[in-house]
Scaffold this active site. Sequence first.
Site, PDB file in Angstrom:
ATOM      1  N   GLU A  40       5.510  -3.264   6.504  1.00 10.37           N
ATOM      2  CA  GLU A  40       4.092  -2.948   6.371  1.00 10.37           C
ATOM      3  C   GLU A  40       3.686  -2.053   7.538  1.00 10.37           C
ATOM      4  OE1 GLU A  40      -0.138  -5.358   5.781  1.00 10.37           O
ATOM      5  OE2 GLU A  40       1.463  -6.300   6.931  1.00 10.37           O
ATOM      6  N   LYS A 111      -2.175  -3.721  -1.706  1.00 10.57           N
ATOM      7  CA  LYS A 111      -2.257  -5.117  -1.264  1.00 10.57           C
ATOM      8  C   LYS A 111      -3.506  -5.797  -1.827  1.00 10.57           C
ATOM      9  CE  LYS A 111      -2.124  -7.742   3.110  1.00 10.57           C
ATOM     10  NZ  LYS A 111      -2.084  -7.551   4.587  1.00 10.57           N
ATOM     11  N   CYS A 152       2.873  -8.634   2.858  1.00 11.32           N
ATOM     12  CA  CYS A 152       2.477  -9.534   3.943  1.00 11.32           C
ATOM     13  C   CYS A 152       1.674 -10.771   3.506  1.00 11.32           C
ATOM     14  CB  CYS A 152       1.722  -8.743   5.006  1.00 11.32           C
ATOM     15  SG  CYS A 152       1.642  -9.566   6.625  1.00 11.32           S
TER      16      CYS A 152
END
Length: 261
Positions: A40, A111, A152
């Site tokens: 990321e 995300k 993440c």
Amino acid sequence: MRVACIQLSCGENYYNNCHKLINFINDSIKIKADLIVTPEASTILSVDKKKIFAYSFTMNKDPIIKKIKSISKKNKKWILIGSLFIKEKNKLRNRSIMINPKGEVAAFYDKINMFDVKLSKKETHNESKTFIPGKKLKTVNLPWGKLGLTICYDLRFPQLFNKLSKKNLSFISVPSAFTKITGEKHWITLLRARAIENFCYIFAPAQTGKNNIKRETFGHTAIISPDGEVLKLKKRNEGMIYFDIEPKLAMKLRKKIPSLN
């Protein structure tokens, strides 16, 4: 299938970060990796919004995307840019981008789950102030099986992984910049849990070390098997790990234990 995961310690020096990123991608090509996955925030990691915006671009103008497209095409490699910050109006997208061996964007994922937390008096994160959350799950068809894309903080949402796994996946990527505080407590445990629950290989490249004055990341880049075994682990420092996996193992385990049905 040989998978390489890159561990970085990105700070606020965009050009230095990009230089290291390309070097590690080239190292991965030298060891003949079939799939290369980066962490990321592969080009900049900062708590300063002005610095982040200064080195964020639209998809069509991002110089690192152009560079990696060229590398992919030249070397006929699948390269997943774990995430870049992509400009959209007055905000950003935290976007994972898959480049195929033709040098084309095969898929991208924004995300979904924003990291809005207060870890301590000194450390607070409010991603929703800067980023637009994604709304769609994304997968990529690779020659060895299907890959699901996450980033993440998504790791903490098992329902997201369960929905992905229903799409007949063999692999899930989790490029991350897990904080040192939460990483020490949860990172490896959550990765293994998501692998076991979904009978998928997990590819988890990470940020590591002191990224800036206010941020330290946990590292521990990992490749996890569909039955939760840690196949390869890099605890700290920048670098690259790789492992030769058996792509059919995921589907074999699903047949033995049909819990996903």
